[in-house]
Scaffold this motif. Structure first.
Motif, PDB file in Angstrom:
ATOM      1  N   VAL A   1       0.823  -1.213   0.000  1.00 15.78           N
ATOM      2  CA  VAL A   1       0.000   0.000   0.000  1.00 15.78           C
ATOM      3  C   VAL A   1       0.856   1.262   0.000  1.00 15.78           C
ATOM      4  N   GLY A   2       0.583   2.129  -0.985  1.00 17.35           N
ATOM      5  CA  GLY A   2       1.239   3.429  -1.048  1.00 17.35           C
ATOM      6  C   GLY A   2       0.298   4.572  -0.761  1.00 17.35           C
ATOM      7  N   ALA A   3      -1.011   4.321  -0.895  1.00 18.29           N
ATOM      8  CA  ALA A   3      -2.040   5.326  -0.605  1.00 18.29           C
ATOM      9  C   ALA A   3      -3.346   4.599  -0.329  1.00 18.29           C
ATOM     10  N   VAL A   4      -4.223   5.272   0.422  1.00 20.93           N
ATOM     11  CA  VAL A   4      -5.508   4.689   0.804  1.00 20.93           C
ATOM     12  C   VAL A   4      -6.626   5.647   0.423  1.00 20.93           C
TER      13      VAL A   4
ATOM     14  N   PRO B   1       0.359   3.135   8.394  1.00 18.15           N
ATOM     15  CA  PRO B   1       1.421   3.947   8.999  1.00 18.15           C
ATOM     16  C   PRO B   1       2.210   4.824   8.032  1.00 18.15           C
ATOM     17  N   THR B   2       2.279   4.470   6.748  1.00 13.85           N
ATOM     18  CA  THR B   2       3.097   5.260   5.824  1.00 13.85           C
ATOM     19  C   THR B   2       2.347   5.778   4.608  1.00 13.85           C
ATOM     20  N   ALA B   3       1.113   5.369   4.404  1.00 13.19           N
ATOM     21  CA  ALA B   3       0.365   5.734   3.199  1.00 13.19           C
ATOM     22  C   ALA B   3      -0.513   6.963   3.447  1.00 13.19           C
ATOM     23  N   ARG B   4      -0.537   7.848   2.483  1.00 12.16           N
ATOM     24  CA  ARG B   4      -1.403   9.030   2.573  1.00 12.16           C
ATOM     25  C   ARG B   4      -2.858   8.605   2.423  1.00 12.16           C
ATOM     26  N   LEU B   5      -3.748   9.324   3.107  1.00  8.55           N
ATOM     27  CA  LEU B   5      -5.178   9.045   3.068  1.00  8.55           C
ATOM     28  C   LEU B   5      -5.892  10.038   2.160  1.00  8.55           C
TER      29      LEU B   5
ATOM     30  N   GLU C   1      -1.160   8.619  -7.977  1.00 10.61           N
ATOM     31  CA  GLU C   1      -0.068   9.575  -8.145  1.00 10.61           C
ATOM     32  C   GLU C   1       0.747   9.701  -6.865  1.00 10.61           C
ATOM     33  N   SER C   2       0.081   9.674  -5.732  1.00 12.97           N
ATOM     34  CA  SER C   2       0.747   9.798  -4.440  1.00 12.97           C
ATOM     35  C   SER C   2       1.460   8.517  -4.013  1.00 12.97           C
ATOM     36  N   ALA C   3       1.022   7.377  -4.538  1.00 13.07           N
ATOM     37  CA  ALA C   3       1.489   6.066  -4.056  1.00 13.07           C
ATOM     38  C   ALA C   3       2.912   5.730  -4.470  1.00 13.07           C
ATOM     39  N   GLY C   4       3.506   6.476  -5.361  1.00 10.70           N
ATOM     40  CA  GLY C   4       4.896   6.239  -5.746  1.00 10.70           C
ATOM     41  C   GLY C   4       5.143   4.859  -6.326  1.00 10.70           C
ATOM     42  N   GLY C   5       4.229   4.376  -7.149  1.00 11.98           N
ATOM     43  CA  GLY C   5       4.394   3.060  -7.778  1.00 11.98           C
ATOM     44  C   GLY C   5       3.835   1.915  -6.961  1.00 11.98           C
ATOM     45  N   LYS C   6       3.482   2.181  -5.701  1.00  9.00           N
ATOM     46  CA  LYS C   6       2.866   1.141  -4.884  1.00  9.00           C
ATOM     47  C   LYS C   6       1.367   1.079  -5.196  1.00  9.00           C
ATOM     48  N   ASP C   7       0.675   0.158  -4.528  1.00 12.83           N
ATOM     49  CA  ASP C   7      -0.749  -0.049  -4.785  1.00 12.83           C
ATOM     50  C   ASP C   7      -1.615   0.902  -3.982  1.00 12.83           C
TER      51      ASP C   7
END
Length: 197
Positions: free
Chosen positions: A67-70, A90-94, A125-131
């Motif tokens: 997870v890079g964003a939620v 803990p590290t992903a933007r909401l 866009e915020s997730a930096g390539g993560k899901d």
């Protein structure tokens, strides 16, 4: 490209909250949906304070690491007391999807009022390539309607709640899923499905 997925604890009869969820009451009387977070002696490598069984820790941490964003819906946001001004991860933007103002949004959160496609695009866009992780039945249903969901993970807890908020809402047509993994664990069965297109 990053994937969009949901991972929810759900009762056998399909509820993600119990009776009377809401601000100050959390998810209602359905805390047993999350007992498996604490019923083992394997600490999560992503979430402090979680002690899971070994199979649950393996599944949970693998998903959380992706997870890079939620994207969460307004009901989930309110029921969770605004995630303390942060994020459920803990590290992903909401990103909070809502059609009404949310003056309590903090600088660590983003309000999206223009629909699920914009919310998922901003999260990607915020997730930096993560899901991108989806939270809340309405958000997941809207994303399924829009053809944006790649995977659905159900952490199915062996309880019949009989009342609460159902996970899935009305869909305009069937959504076919393909089971790719089923992992039984103490107090929960982890079911991972791919959405067929």
């Amino acid at each position: 490209m990053s994937k969009v997925f949901s991972a929810h604890a759900v009762s056998v009869d399909g509820y993600i909250t119990g009776r009377d969820p809401g601000a100050g009451r959390g998810l209602g009387d359905a805390t047993m949906l999350f007992d498996w977070y604490f019923n083992g002696d394997t600490p999560s490598q992503v979430f402090d304070g979680f002690g899971l069984s070994e199979p649950s820790a393996r599944i949970f941490d693998a998903l959380a690491a992706r997870v890079g964003a939620v994207v969460a819906g307004r009901n989930t946001y309110e029921d969770s007391d605004h995630f303390g001004g942060g994020s459920p991860h803990p590290t992903a933007r909401l990103f909070v999807l809502s059609h009404r103002p949310a003056p309590e949004i903090t600088e660590r959160q983003t309000l999206i009022t223009t629909g699920i496609q914009d919310a998922v695009a901003a999260a990607r866009e915020s997730a930096g390539g993560k899901d991108v992780g989806l939270m809340g039945g309405a958000v997941v249903t809207e994303a399924l309607r829009a053809g944006l969901v790649d995977e659905v993970v159900l952490h199915q807890v062996p309880v019949l709640l009989g009342v609460g908020r159902p996970f899935f809402q009305s869909l305009p047509e069937h959504v076919r899923l393909r089971l790719v993994e089923a992992v039984p664990a103490p107090g929960v069965t982890h079911l991972r499905y791919e959405v067929e297109r």
